[in-house]
Design a protein around this motif. Structure first.
Motif, mmCIF file in Angstrom:
data_model
loop_
_atom_site.group_PDB
_atom_site.id
_atom_site.type_symbol
_atom_site.label_atom_id
_atom_site.label_comp_id
_atom_site.label_asym_id
_atom_site.label_seq_id
_atom_site.Cartn_x
_atom_site.Cartn_y
_atom_site.Cartn_z
ATOM 1 N N PHE A 200 13.774 11.959 16.813
ATOM 2 C CA PHE A 200 12.731 10.938 16.713
ATOM 3 C C PHE A 200 11.631 11.433 15.783
ATOM 4 C CE2 PHE A 200 8.573 9.535 18.556
ATOM 5 C CZ PHE A 200 8.656 8.201 18.184
ATOM 6 N N TRP A 201 11.258 10.603 14.804
ATOM 7 C CA TRP A 201 10.186 10.947 13.872
ATOM 8 C C TRP A 201 8.940 10.122 14.166
ATOM 9 C CZ3 TRP A 201 12.363 11.088 8.161
ATOM 10 C CH2 TRP A 201 13.305 12.131 8.057
ATOM 11 N N HIS A 202 7.781 10.743 13.929
ATOM 12 C CA HIS A 202 6.514 10.020 13.996
ATOM 13 C C HIS A 202 5.566 10.628 12.972
ATOM 14 C CE1 HIS A 202 3.845 13.056 15.884
ATOM 15 N NE2 HIS A 202 4.972 13.527 16.407
ATOM 16 N N ALA A 203 4.449 9.949 12.730
ATOM 17 C CA ALA A 203 3.472 10.435 11.754
ATOM 18 C C ALA A 203 2.079 10.531 12.366
ATOM 19 C CB ALA A 203 3.452 9.517 10.530
ATOM 20 N N GLN B 204 7.271 15.696 13.529
ATOM 21 C CA GLN B 204 6.069 15.078 12.980
ATOM 22 C C GLN B 204 6.140 15.147 11.461
ATOM 23 O OE1 GLN B 204 2.496 17.414 12.873
ATOM 24 N NE2 GLN B 204 1.248 15.710 13.625
ATOM 25 N N VAL B 205 6.013 13.998 10.810
ATOM 26 C CA VAL B 205 6.068 13.916 9.352
ATOM 27 C C VAL B 205 4.727 13.379 8.853
ATOM 28 C CG1 VAL B 205 7.264 12.908 7.371
ATOM 29 C CG2 VAL B 205 8.548 13.445 9.454
ATOM 30 N N PRO B 206 4.093 14.023 7.875
ATOM 31 C CA PRO B 206 2.841 13.471 7.341
ATOM 32 C C PRO B 206 3.034 12.025 6.907
ATOM 33 C CG PRO B 206 3.221 15.679 6.481
ATOM 34 C CD PRO B 206 4.472 15.287 7.214
ATOM 35 N N PHE B 207 2.067 11.176 7.256
ATOM 36 C CA PHE B 207 2.248 9.746 7.006
ATOM 37 C C PHE B 207 2.550 9.449 5.542
ATOM 38 C CE2 PHE B 207 0.596 5.543 5.877
ATOM 39 C CZ PHE B 207 1.392 4.761 6.705
ATOM 40 N N ASN B 208 1.861 10.117 4.633
ATOM 41 C CA ASN B 208 2.068 9.834 3.209
ATOM 42 C C ASN B 208 3.470 10.201 2.734
ATOM 43 O OD1 ASN B 208 -0.519 8.825 2.914
ATOM 44 N ND2 ASN B 208 -1.382 10.770 2.228
ATOM 45 N N ASP B 209 4.177 11.024 3.518
ATOM 46 C CA ASP B 209 5.530 11.445 3.143
ATOM 47 C C ASP B 209 6.614 10.728 3.943
ATOM 48 O OD1 ASP B 209 4.306 13.319 1.481
ATOM 49 O OD2 ASP B 209 4.361 14.899 3.003
ATOM 50 N N LEU B 210 6.211 9.961 4.952
ATOM 51 C CA LEU B 210 7.173 9.447 5.924
ATOM 52 C C LEU B 210 8.283 8.614 5.292
ATOM 53 C CD1 LEU B 210 8.016 9.096 8.888
ATOM 54 C CD2 LEU B 210 6.478 7.127 9.005
ATOM 55 N N PHE B 211 7.922 7.597 4.522
ATOM 56 C CA PHE B 211 8.940 6.687 4.001
ATOM 57 C C PHE B 211 9.790 7.344 2.914
ATOM 58 C CE2 PHE B 211 5.613 3.694 5.556
ATOM 59 C CZ PHE B 211 6.358 3.155 6.596
ATOM 60 N N THR B 212 9.162 8.181 2.077
ATOM 61 C CA THR B 212 9.927 8.882 1.045
ATOM 62 C C THR B 212 10.924 9.843 1.669
ATOM 63 O OG1 THR B 212 8.091 8.725 -0.524
ATOM 64 C CG2 THR B 212 9.767 10.390 -0.965
ATOM 65 N N VAL C 207 9.015 5.780 14.572
ATOM 66 C CA VAL C 207 7.951 4.799 14.734
ATOM 67 C C VAL C 207 7.097 4.820 13.476
ATOM 68 C CG1 VAL C 207 6.409 6.426 15.933
ATOM 69 C CG2 VAL C 207 6.077 3.959 16.212
ATOM 70 N N ALA C 208 6.811 3.625 12.946
ATOM 71 C CA ALA C 208 6.082 3.524 11.682
ATOM 72 C C ALA C 208 5.580 2.098 11.500
ATOM 73 C CB ALA C 208 6.990 3.907 10.513
ATOM 74 N N PRO C 209 4.637 1.892 10.586
ATOM 75 C CA PRO C 209 4.244 0.530 10.233
ATOM 76 C C PRO C 209 5.411 -0.207 9.583
ATOM 77 C CG PRO C 209 2.642 2.141 9.427
ATOM 78 C CD PRO C 209 3.845 2.909 9.870
ATOM 79 N N ASN C 210 5.293 -1.530 9.529
ATOM 80 C CA ASN C 210 6.366 -2.323 8.926
ATOM 81 C C ASN C 210 6.223 -2.437 7.411
ATOM 82 O OD1 ASN C 210 4.111 -3.979 8.907
ATOM 83 N ND2 ASN C 210 5.166 -5.800 9.666
#
Length: 325
Positions: free
Chosen positions: A61-64, A95-103, A119-122
């Motif tokens: 499971f990943w989150h930011a 835990q993944v930094p938000f700015n790196d999450l989608f990449t 879990v992330a924004p849409n």
């Protein structure tokens, strides 16, 4: 904290669905009427085997959520409870930094890796659905989301299909410390006057964060069909909104004020900045620091009417790994 609890509830929903997918149905039984048993001529039946225990399941499971944030603290607490309630499911958390999450997600999934769910924004849900890198869970969650609003479910849908479980709705608002600013500015003129008068206010500049000010000046960027609104009157309103924001920006620069939500976190929670514009995802941290001194209001209205910040939906999405199939 409501946002945090909903985020983690989404995680437990996914995990509970995994348990349901792994388990079998309960066999039907018939009512037995007591009668006198005939004398047995056969050896006694052997004892029935013990019920088979579900095999362990391991998921990633990943989150930011930021380290030490209210969101991460709540997530940790729920994961600890999940380990008790669902002992056969091991949840590996990254835990993944938000700015790196989608990449990172796109890169890892393309290489055959990535999480089982995250879990992330849409923000990227549409592109991920078109690319086929997240799973269509429409059938999986059918009749299981009755407590979720239609609006929240729509935020996790693309082309009529569900790609995630809603976790929270979010929008940018005006947060303020009542010890330093007893009342929020009601209008854009009031806000500008406060900043010109020396009240330290951290405006978060950037397309997403300052979007609501377009509504304050009666401006639209897109119409209901997501086409650019290019008529002359609307463009004049857009110009007025941008001119106003530039005025605020110059005040911020001249007074050395924070100009984004990250830089404004410490000054606001430590009481050196009276107010900040940011989303409700920060409420837990603000409340922990300010307690009853924390208040919130809409972004101020302007000559064109009420502000209209973007409404976003965060949610828990599943990748194409076969966990829940």
């Amino acid at each position: 904290m409501k946002k945090n609890l909903l985020a983690l509830f989404s995680l437990l929903v996914i995990a509970s669905l995994a348990l349901a997918a792994c388990g079998g149905g309960t066999p039907a039984t018939e009512e037995v009427v007591a009668t006198e048993a005939p004398a047995s001529t056969e050896a006694p039946a052997t004892e029935a085997p013990a019920t088979e225990v579900a095999e362990p399941v391991e998921v990633t499971f990943w989150h930011a959520y930021g380290t030490g944030s209210a969101e991460e603290i709540a997530l940790t607490a729920i994961l600890e409870q999940a380990a008790i309630d669902m002992p056969n499911i091991k949840i590996n958390v990254l835990q993944v930094p938000f700015n790196d999450l989608f990449t990172k997600y796109d890169t890892d999934v393309a290489a055959g890796g990535g999480p089982d769910f995250f879990v992330a924004p849409n923000d990227s849900l549409g592109s991920q659905a078109r690319a086929g890198t997240i799973a269509d869970i429409t059938d999986l969650v059918a009749d299981k989301l009755g407590d979720y609003s239609e609006l929240s479910q729509g935020g996790m849908m693309y082309d009529g299909k569900m790609y995630g479980i809603p976790e929270s709705l979010k929008a940018v608002a005006f947060w303020y410390n009542t010890d330093l600013l007893p009342e929020a500015p009601a209008t854009t003129d009031d806000l500008k006057a406060l900043m010109e008068g020396g009240t330290p206010i951290a405006i978060s500049y950037g397309c997403y964060h300052h979007w609501g000010f377009f509504g304050s000046f009666g401006a639209k960027i897109f119409d209901d069909q997501f086409n650019f609104v290019t008529d002359e009157a609307n463009q004049a309103n857009v110009t007025s909104a941008m001119s106003y924001l530039n005025d605020l920006y110059q005040i911020s620069v001249a007074n050395g004020l924070p100009r984004n939500d990250s830089d404004g976190l410490a000054p606001f929670t430590e009481g050196t900045v009276a107010a900040i514009t940011n989303g409700n995802w920060a409420m837990g941290d603000y409340r922990a620091a300010l307690g009853d001194k924390l208040a919130v209001a809409p972004i101020p209205a302007g000559p064109g009417g009420a502000s209209n910040p973007l409404l976003g939906v965060d949610g828990t999405a599943k990748t194409l790994k076969p966990l829940l199939k």
